[in-house]
Write an enzyme that holds these catalytic residues in place. Structure first.
Site, PDB file in Angstrom:
ATOM      1  NE  ARG B  53     -29.748 -22.075  15.448  1.00 26.76           N
ATOM      2  CZ  ARG B  53     -29.825 -20.764  15.415  1.00 26.76           C
ATOM      3  NH1 ARG B  53     -30.597 -20.179  14.537  1.00 26.76           N
ATOM      4  NH2 ARG B  53     -29.127 -20.011  16.233  1.00 26.76           N
ATOM      5  CB  THR B  54     -31.343 -26.272  21.135  1.00 22.78           C
ATOM      6  OG1 THR B  54     -30.105 -26.138  20.441  1.00 22.78           O
ATOM      7  CG2 THR B  54     -31.376 -27.613  21.843  1.00 22.78           C
ATOM      8  CE  LYS B  82     -38.153 -18.650  44.148  1.00 24.56           C
ATOM      9  NZ  LYS B  82     -39.362 -19.487  44.255  1.00 24.56           N
ATOM     10  NE  ARG B 103     -28.614 -24.772  25.036  1.00 18.55           N
ATOM     11  CZ  ARG B 103     -28.539 -24.231  23.826  1.00 18.55           C
ATOM     12  NH1 ARG B 103     -28.597 -22.918  23.673  1.00 18.55           N
ATOM     13  NH2 ARG B 103     -28.414 -24.995  22.766  1.00 18.55           N
ATOM     14  CG  HIS B 131     -25.411 -28.651  21.544  1.00 25.64           C
ATOM     15  ND1 HIS B 131     -26.594 -29.307  21.786  1.00 25.64           N
ATOM     16  CD2 HIS B 131     -25.750 -27.458  20.981  1.00 25.64           C
ATOM     17  CE1 HIS B 131     -27.605 -28.550  21.381  1.00 25.64           C
ATOM     18  NE2 HIS B 131     -27.117 -27.417  20.893  1.00 25.64           N
TER      19      HIS B 131
END
Lengths: 156, 305
Positions: B53-54, B82, B103, B131
């Protein structure tokens, strides 16, 4: 005569540090934090639970040839708040520092949160606000987690 | 107004939140009139952790504003695999996009953004920390459905320890007046000490209970979150608690007519499908509202009128 009997005679040091008015029983921890052990090449005098006019009992540490860094002063302030640090040069007190828990500390302790950005490979150092001094509570400025007395005692 | 980054609701004023909600509301009313607002602008969507959703709602929001998007949705395809630092990723990003949503499983990256990012960065969720955009769309939904956020009683139920939406929602609620909070969870999944201290500092009163049925008649909002199976060391504990933290139709008998049920989604069994048809169920509207709120956020943080 009686007074002399109770007096503890420890010779003055020429250069080094005297930490006085340490809460009783904390002296050994102070040496540990400063990394001073049996291999330290100079004189170290340690007095545990000696009589004190102000505190009834106190510890005292004299370390020849040692000047504390800023970081070490910060660390000691958490272990022995209220103690006084005297920097000695040529048998004279050059500087006196009253150990007091600061409002903010950087670098010397790691955040307990393994996912905190201060524990990963980034160009930053750990940084904490002290939100309570008694009981001691530190708050990480990055992840906002708090570290309390019981956790810190093993880390400092 | 020059807004820098959004990683925590704590640093957002109530006025700004209300501005964002007003703008989101105007967008919801007439989305087409905003269709060209971000023409020529690029949103980078950096998802180092999975998201449905985000990410999709941010991308949808930017596309609806006429902007373009670039990014990735897995840490495996980025140079972080890396060993690239987040600071270096941010420095590079400054030249590739006008705004970014990120995120990450690493917590505290807002402070890295402050130091190394010159474009506005918005958190799409950081570890278990916060959030913030989810909380904004939650509050927007409450405001829209109940007409206010002040003077409400809300029950927040489920995994309050690991759910990152919970601290943000609580910090957002703390900005409003006379909000009463019931925290409903097993003791092992109660809010973290740092969140509790922040609430105390901000004067948000909360009560703790293990059973939603005890408080359901008082609630204006029942906010449900998923118990995360992977967090339980003993799977039998999860199986035992799963049932207790499930809303049944019969539990709602005592609920106010106007009560709404919200959920940040995804849900598992805590809200059975049979509840979806009830008047209380607002969780899909809530997910839809995410697009309007994120459109408003993009406009505000880009400084587009």
């Amino acid at each position: 005569m009686n007074e002399d009997k109770n007096k503890l005679i420890v010779r003055k040091i020429e250069n080094g540090t005297v930490i006085d008015r340490i809460p009783p029983g904390k002296a050994l921890r102070i040496l540990e934090v400063l990394g001073i052990d049996a291999n330290y090449p100079y004189t170290v005098a340690l007095a545990i639970r000696v009589l004190s006019k102000k505190m009834s009992l106190k510890d005292v540490v004299k370390i020849k040839g040692k000047e504390l860094t800023e970081n070490e002063v910060h660390k000691l302030s958490f272990i022995a708040p209220g103690a006084s640090v005297n920097i000695i040069q040529n048998f004279e007190v050059q500087r006196k520092i009253q150990l007091e828990i600061p409002d903010h500390v950087e670098e010397f302790i790691k955040c307990l949160n393994p996912n905190c950005v201060s524990n990963s490979h980034e160009p930053i150092t750990s940084s904490f606000d002290i939100i309570s001094k008694k009981p001691l509570i530190l708050r990480c400025i990055y992840c906002d987690r708090v570290m309390e007395d019981k956790y810190l005692s093993g880390k400092l | 107004m020059n807004l820098e980054h959004l990683f925590t609701i704590r640093r957002m004023s109530k006025n700004l939140m209300e501005d964002i909600f007003d703008l989101a509301s105007s967008i919801e009313e007439k989305p087409d009139s905003f269709a060209e607002k971000c023409k020529g602008k690029i949103l980078a969507a950096l998802f180092f952790e999975p998201s449905t959703r985000t990410r999709l709602s941010f991308e949808s929001a930017m596309l609806r504003l006429g902007g373009q998007i670039l990014g990735f949705s897995s840490a495996k395809v980025s140079s972080s695999s890396k060993g690239e630092s987040i600071a270096d990723t941010f420095r590079m990003l400054n030249h590739y996009a006008h705004i970014a949503v990120i995120r990450h499983y690493i917590e505290g990256i807002g402070e890295i953004a402050k130091e190394f990012a010159t474009i506005p960065m918005i958190s799409g969720g950081t570890g278990t920390q916060e959030h913030p955009t989810q909380a904004l769309l939650d509050l927007y939904t409450i405001r829209k459905e109940l007409g206010k956020v002040d003077d409400i009683t809300i029950g927040i139920m489920g995994d309050l320890l690991y759910g990152r939406t919970i601290p943000s929602l609580l910090f957002g609620l703390a900005k409003y007046d006379n909000v009463k909070v019931h925290l409903i969870s097993p003791p092992a999944l109660h809010i973290r000490k740092n969140v509790k201290l922040r609430l105390e500092e901000n004067g948000l009163a909360f009560r703790v209970t293990e059973n939603h049925k005890e408080v359901i008649d008082e609630l204006d909002v029942l906010y449900v979150t998923r118990l995360q199976k992977e967090r339980f060391p003993d799977p039998t504990d999860y199986e035992r608690l799963k049932g207790a933290y499930q809303i049944r139709k019969s539990d709602l008998r005592k609920a106010k007519d106007s009560m709404i049920i919200l959920h940040p989604l995804p849900r598992v069994s805590e809200i059975p499908f049979e509840l979806d048809e009830l008047k209380y169920a607002k969780y899909f509207d809530q997910a839809k509202n995410g697009v309007w709120v994120r459109m408003a956020l993009i406009l505000k943080y880009l400084g587009v009128d």
